[in-house]
Design an enzyme around this catalytic site. Structure first.
Site, PDB file in Angstrom:
ATOM      1  N   ARG A  16       0.553  -1.439   0.192  1.00  0.00           N
ATOM      2  CA  ARG A  16      -0.036  -0.383  -0.043  1.00  0.00           C
ATOM      3  C   ARG A  16       0.508   1.265  -0.416  1.00  0.00           C
ATOM      4  O   ARG A  16       1.046   2.220  -1.196  1.00  0.00           O
ATOM      5  CB  ARG A  16      -1.169   0.424   1.462  1.00  0.00           C
ATOM      6  CG  ARG A  16      -2.366   0.794   1.308  1.00  0.00           C
ATOM      7  CD  ARG A  16      -1.311   2.850   1.446  1.00  0.00           C
ATOM      8  NE  ARG A  16      -1.008   2.504   2.867  1.00  0.00           N
ATOM      9  CZ  ARG A  16      -0.482   3.214   2.911  1.00  0.00           C
ATOM     10  NH1 ARG A  16      -0.431   5.285   2.398  1.00  0.00           N
ATOM     11  NH2 ARG A  16      -0.336   3.658   4.590  1.00  0.00           N
ATOM     12  N   ASP A  17       1.100   1.693   1.318  1.00  0.00           N
ATOM     13  CA  ASP A  17       2.111   3.072   1.498  1.00  0.00           C
ATOM     14  C   ASP A  17       4.179   2.898   0.285  1.00  0.00           C
ATOM     15  O   ASP A  17       4.188   3.676  -0.266  1.00  0.00           O
ATOM     16  CB  ASP A  17       2.769   3.337   2.179  1.00  0.00           C
ATOM     17  CG  ASP A  17       3.221   4.553   3.442  1.00  0.00           C
ATOM     18  OD1 ASP A  17       3.527   4.908   2.217  1.00  0.00           O
ATOM     19  OD2 ASP A  17       3.072   4.467   3.961  1.00  0.00           O
ATOM     20  N   HIS A 208       5.699   4.300  12.658  1.00  0.00           N
ATOM     21  CA  HIS A 208       5.304   4.125  11.178  1.00  0.00           C
ATOM     22  C   HIS A 208       6.431   5.491  10.690  1.00  0.00           C
ATOM     23  O   HIS A 208       6.147   6.342  10.303  1.00  0.00           O
ATOM     24  CB  HIS A 208       3.864   4.548  10.586  1.00  0.00           C
ATOM     25  CG  HIS A 208       3.788   4.420   8.906  1.00  0.00           C
ATOM     26  ND1 HIS A 208       3.059   3.541   8.800  1.00  0.00           N
ATOM     27  CD2 HIS A 208       4.037   5.390   7.947  1.00  0.00           C
ATOM     28  CE1 HIS A 208       2.640   3.740   7.432  1.00  0.00           C
ATOM     29  NE2 HIS A 208       3.322   4.628   6.714  1.00  0.00           N
ATOM     30  N   CYS A 241       4.623   9.723   0.402  1.00  0.00           N
ATOM     31  CA  CYS A 241       3.340   9.654   0.214  1.00  0.00           C
ATOM     32  C   CYS A 241       3.508  10.986  -0.875  1.00  0.00           C
ATOM     33  O   CYS A 241       3.868  12.253  -1.139  1.00  0.00           O
ATOM     34  CB  CYS A 241       2.813  10.748   1.296  1.00  0.00           C
ATOM     35  SG  CYS A 241       0.847  10.903   2.271  1.00  0.00           S
ATOM     36  N   ASN A 250       8.733   4.442   3.436  1.00  0.00           N
ATOM     37  CA  ASN A 250       8.964   4.007   4.971  1.00  0.00           C
ATOM     38  C   ASN A 250      10.915   2.986   4.945  1.00  0.00           C
ATOM     39  O   ASN A 250      11.673   2.902   4.013  1.00  0.00           O
ATOM     40  CB  ASN A 250       7.868   2.779   4.806  1.00  0.00           C
ATOM     41  CG  ASN A 250       7.197   2.809   4.674  1.00  0.00           C
ATOM     42  OD1 ASN A 250       5.865   3.422   3.930  1.00  0.00           O
ATOM     43  ND2 ASN A 250       5.828   3.582   5.761  1.00  0.00           N
TER      44      ASN A 250
HETATM   45  P1  HMG Z   1     -13.220  14.192  -1.543  1.00  0.00           P
HETATM   46  O1  HMG Z   1     -13.085  14.364  -3.026  1.00  0.00           O
HETATM   47  O2  HMG Z   1     -13.714  14.945  -1.203  1.00  0.00           O
HETATM   48  O3  HMG Z   1     -14.654  12.939  -1.195  1.00  0.00           O
HETATM   49  O4  HMG Z   1     -11.730  13.196  -1.015  1.00  0.00           O
HETATM   50  P2  HMG Z   1     -15.742  13.157  -1.541  1.00  0.00           P
HETATM   51  O5  HMG Z   1     -16.804  12.497  -0.606  1.00  0.00           O
HETATM   52  O6  HMG Z   1     -16.025  14.982  -1.895  1.00  0.00           O
HETATM   53  O7  HMG Z   1     -16.050  12.627  -3.690  1.00  0.00           O
HETATM   54  C1  HMG Z   1     -15.644  12.439  -4.969  1.00  0.00           C
HETATM   55  C2  HMG Z   1     -15.740  11.685  -5.029  1.00  0.00           C
HETATM   56  O8  HMG Z   1     -14.222  10.554  -4.657  1.00  0.00           O
HETATM   57  C3  HMG Z   1     -17.469  10.801  -5.494  1.00  0.00           C
HETATM   58  O9  HMG Z   1     -17.059   9.840  -6.944  1.00  0.00           O
HETATM   59  C4  HMG Z   1     -16.867   9.619  -4.822  1.00  0.00           C
HETATM   60  O10 HMG Z   1     -17.497   8.479  -4.139  1.00  0.00           O
HETATM   61  C5  HMG Z   1     -15.584   9.318  -4.998  1.00  0.00           C
HETATM   62  P3  HMG Z   1     -17.182  10.555  -7.966  1.00  0.00           P
HETATM   63  O11 HMG Z   1     -19.610  10.753  -7.548  1.00  0.00           O
HETATM   64  O12 HMG Z   1     -17.381  12.174  -8.098  1.00  0.00           O
HETATM   65  O13 HMG Z   1     -17.530   9.838  -9.155  1.00  0.00           O
HETATM   66  N1  HMG Z   1     -14.977   8.396  -3.150  1.00  0.00           N
HETATM   67  C6  HMG Z   1     -14.313   7.691  -3.752  1.00  0.00           C
HETATM   68  N2  HMG Z   1     -13.945   6.206  -4.605  1.00  0.00           N
HETATM   69  C7  HMG Z   1     -13.306   5.338  -3.951  1.00  0.00           C
HETATM   70  N3  HMG Z   1     -13.171   4.937  -2.699  1.00  0.00           N
HETATM   71  C8  HMG Z   1     -13.776   5.591  -2.451  1.00  0.00           C
HETATM   72  C9  HMG Z   1     -14.135   6.959  -2.300  1.00  0.00           C
HETATM   73  N4  HMG Z   1     -14.665   7.725  -1.531  1.00  0.00           N
HETATM   74  C10 HMG Z   1     -15.512   9.369  -2.309  1.00  0.00           C
HETATM   75  N5  HMG Z   1     -13.236   6.033  -0.889  1.00  0.00           N
HETATM   76  C11 HMG Z   1     -11.124  11.676  -0.248  1.00  0.00           C
HETATM   77  C12 HMG Z   1     -12.410  12.541  -0.105  1.00  0.00           C
HETATM   78  C13 HMG Z   1     -11.176  11.016   1.818  1.00  0.00           C
HETATM   79  C14 HMG Z   1     -12.250  10.122  -0.797  1.00  0.00           C
HETATM   80  C15 HMG Z   1      -9.659  11.919  -0.918  1.00  0.00           C
HETATM   81  O14 HMG Z   1      -9.401  12.757  -0.169  1.00  0.00           O
HETATM   82  C16 HMG Z   1      -9.069  10.490  -1.169  1.00  0.00           C
HETATM   83  O15 HMG Z   1      -9.199   9.384  -1.397  1.00  0.00           O
HETATM   84  N6  HMG Z   1      -7.882  10.892  -0.085  1.00  0.00           N
HETATM   85  C17 HMG Z   1      -7.131   9.231  -0.043  1.00  0.00           C
HETATM   86  C18 HMG Z   1      -5.257   9.853  -0.165  1.00  0.00           C
HETATM   87  C19 HMG Z   1      -4.482   8.703   0.476  1.00  0.00           C
HETATM   88  O16 HMG Z   1      -5.230   8.214   0.445  1.00  0.00           O
HETATM   89  N7  HMG Z   1      -3.903   9.150   0.568  1.00  0.00           N
HETATM   90  C20 HMG Z   1      -2.011   7.366   0.918  1.00  0.00           C
HETATM   91  C21 HMG Z   1      -2.827   7.554   1.694  1.00  0.00           C
HETATM   92  S1  HMG Z   1      -2.630   8.176   3.718  1.00  0.00           S
HETATM   93  C22 HMG Z   1      -0.713   7.828   3.955  1.00  0.00           C
HETATM   94  O17 HMG Z   1       0.287   7.546   3.257  1.00  0.00           O
HETATM   95  C23 HMG Z   1      -0.177   8.128   5.412  1.00  0.00           C
HETATM   96  C24 HMG Z   1       0.360   6.959   5.595  1.00  0.00           C
HETATM   97  O18 HMG Z   1       0.611   6.406   5.456  1.00  0.00           O
HETATM   98  C25 HMG Z   1       0.621   7.586   7.508  1.00  0.00           C
HETATM   99  C26 HMG Z   1       2.141   8.164   7.354  1.00  0.00           C
HETATM  100  O19 HMG Z   1       3.406   8.005   6.605  1.00  0.00           O
HETATM  101  O20 HMG Z   1       1.759   9.346   7.909  1.00  0.00           O
HETATM  102  C27 HMG Z   1      -0.801   6.344   6.627  1.00  0.00           C
HETATM  103 MG    MG Z   2       3.386   6.176   5.733  1.00  0.00          MG
END
Ligand code: HMG
Ligand code: MG
Length: 305
Positions: A16-17, A208, A241, A250
């Site tokens: 994933r990450d 992490h 990220c 990581n």
């Molecule tokens: P948004 O655009 O504000 O969402 O995104 P929305 O609710 O307004 O929906 C917009 C569109 O997205 C809609 O589709 C929804 O259906 C769809 P449309 O009508 O335009 O066709 N949608 C989704 N589709 C699939 N799966 C879903 C989903 N939710 C809405 N779950 C949202 C808000 C949170 C969804 C977006 O910002 C997002 O997906 N963010 C994720 C970003 C991400 O994955 N970042 C990396 C992971 S975190 C990380 O790496 C840190 C970590 O490792 C720890 C560290 O290192 O610190 C964990």
């Molecule tokens: Mg991370």
């Protein structure tokens, strides 16, 4: 200072990450083969994908296909990130056994990563945790930017502790502290886990660490001595990220395992099997691992590729 824990649980977040930031789409079969190899080397928890918006993170768009293709090994937990109810519902249809929610300790990063404020992110997690509890699904919590934010700089440990408590209150069983941009150093990492541990109990704290500044192993070593016994890492040190510019991968699982083996701490993970997984994915991606241990033990960059 406490002694070291007897057993350290390594959570490999590589599929994933590690892969989420890859510019070219990694085929589903490659992701699945990597996950199988990671399970074969004795890891008990693998973060196998994310049910996030495919517009935000295209690399994770095949989460359902990945989970459908995994031949699940008994005793191994295959988890997925779910930022909201939509992601949780998709994960449930895909047969995911454990999910993770993620919040950030800075408002700017919360906006960039999930398009909402910190409080809004918690609001989203409440129904998700509720649904998870009813379905018998465990929820892990993440806090990003725990030792610094790419937009806001220093982050107070008190803010991280408070957010960690809110995640535990929402129903998470553990909180993984993300040094998203890898800027932390050992004394700061110790102070952080002590403050969070005092708030939620040290046995609920995981770490992490991204290795952007080469501090991750030192930080892990420092927090193990404070009672932390769950460490996230990524095979071959893959990753970064997409919403933290310049954030590198990581800490590499091979490097963590080598250090833990040297300290005589049990992990249940087999180095030879892990090196096989590492050589496989770096071969598929066509570049050497970020892991120093993989390079040393596999002989050379050429031998790995
Ligand atoms: P948004 O655009 O504000 O969402 O995104 P929305 O609710 O307004 O929906 C917009 C569109 O997205 C809609 O589709 C929804 O259906 C769809 P449309 O009508 O335009 O066709 N949608 C989704 N589709 C699939 N799966 C879903 C989903 N939710 C809405 N779950 C949202 C808000 C949170 C969804 C977006 O910002 C997002 O997906 N963010 C994720 C970003 C991400 O994955 N970042 C990396 C992971 S975190 C990380 O790496 C840190 C970590 O490792 C720890 C560290 O290192 O610190 C964990
Ligand atoms: Mg991370």
């Amino acid at each position: 200072m406490m002694g070291y824990p007897n057993f350290v649980k390594i959570v490999d977040v590589g599929p994933r990450d590690g892969l989420q930031n890859e510019p070219g789409f990694v085929p589903t079969e490659t992701k699945v083969s990597l996950i199988h190899k990671l399970a074969d080397c004795g890891l008990s928890m693998i973060e196998a994908g994310a049910f996030v918006s495919p517009k935000w993170v295209p690399q994770m768009a095949d989460g359902a296909d990945v989970f459908a293709a995994i031949i699940k090994k008994p005793g191994v937990v295959y988890s997925a990130l779910t930022p909201n109810m939509k992601g949780f519902d998709l994960a449930m249809v895909a047969g995911v056994q454990e999910v993770a929610v993620f919040a950030a300790a800075s408002e700017s990063f919360s906006k960039k990563n999930t398009n909402c404020t910190i409080s809004e992110s918690i609001e989203r997690f409440l129904p998700l945790c509720d649904a998870a509890q009813k379905a018998g699904i465990s929820v892990r919590g993440y806090v990003s930017c725990v030792l610094g934010c790419p937009y806001e700089g220093d982050i107070s440990p008190a803010v991280v502790a408070d957010l960690s408590s809110r995640l535990m209150d929402a129903g998470c069983y553990e909180v993984s502290l993300g040094d998203t941009i890898g800027c932390g150093t050992p004394a700061k990492a110790q102070a952080l886990v002590n403050e969070v541990g005092a708030a939620i109990s040290m046995d609920k704290v995981a770490v992490h660490f991204h290795d952007t500044y080469g501090q991750a192993l030192a930080n892990i070593h420092a927090v193990l001595q404070q009672g932390v016994s769950v460490v996230d890492s990524s095979v071959a040190g893959l990753g970064g990220c997409p919403y933290a510019k310049g954030a590198s991968g990581n800490v590499a699982t091979e490097d963590v395992l080598y250090m833990l083996n040297g300290l005589g701490l049990d992990t249940g993970v087999d180095m030879t099997g892990l090196l096989t997984a590492s050589a496989y994915i770096t071969g598929e991606l066509g570049r050497p691992p970020s892991s120093r241990v993989a390079l040393a033990l596999n002989g050379s960059v050429e031998a790995v590729l």
